[in-house]
Design a protein around this motif. Structure first.
Motif: not given
Length: 127
Positions: A58-59, A65-69, A114-116, A120-121
């Motif tokens: 879900p993250a 925290k897209t990259k760690p996820a 990354g998340g783009g 949320l990031d």
């Protein structure tokens, strides 16, 4: 480009969230499957899988925290594939392994990109 990144995160994360919900609804069956693979501490493996699939995925979906996820889910997917699907004599199981590895590879792209914009990031970095 950012819309495509969002759609990619959604599609990948939904697979893991769906799988986690299935595990949550079928504790005994999941434990039995983990045991059948010969893994020790099936209940610990179960909890790790639930954490990845129902917390980390879900993250990823939300771009938090897209990259760690992405790293965590990529490693989980590759390891699970190797532990549960590496059966060279069984073409079907090897296809499942290759799918796990492909998902892992796709998540490495998420790590790099990354998340783009729609994450949320991004929202939190503006503060």
């Amino acid at each position: 480009m950012n819309t495509i990144m969002l759609v990619g995160r959604v599609l990948i994360s939904l697979l893991f969230i769906w799988s986690g919900l299935g595990k949550l609804m079928n504790y005994e069956g999941t434990i039995g499957y983990i045991d059948s693979a010969g893994l020790p501490l099936a209940s610990v493996a179960y909890l790790i899988a639930l954490a990845v699939e129902l917390v980390v995925a879900p993250a990823l979906l939300l771009g938090f925290k897209t990259k760690p996820a992405a790293v965590i889910i990529s490693a989980f997917s590759a390891v699970a594939g190797l532990l549960f699907h590496f059966h060279p004599e069984d073409t079907n199981q090897m296809t499942h392994l290759m799918k796990n590895l492909a998902i892992s590879g796709g998540l490495l792209y998420v790590l790099v990109s990354g998340g783009g914009l729609y994450s949320l990031d991004r929202l939190l970095s503006k503060r």
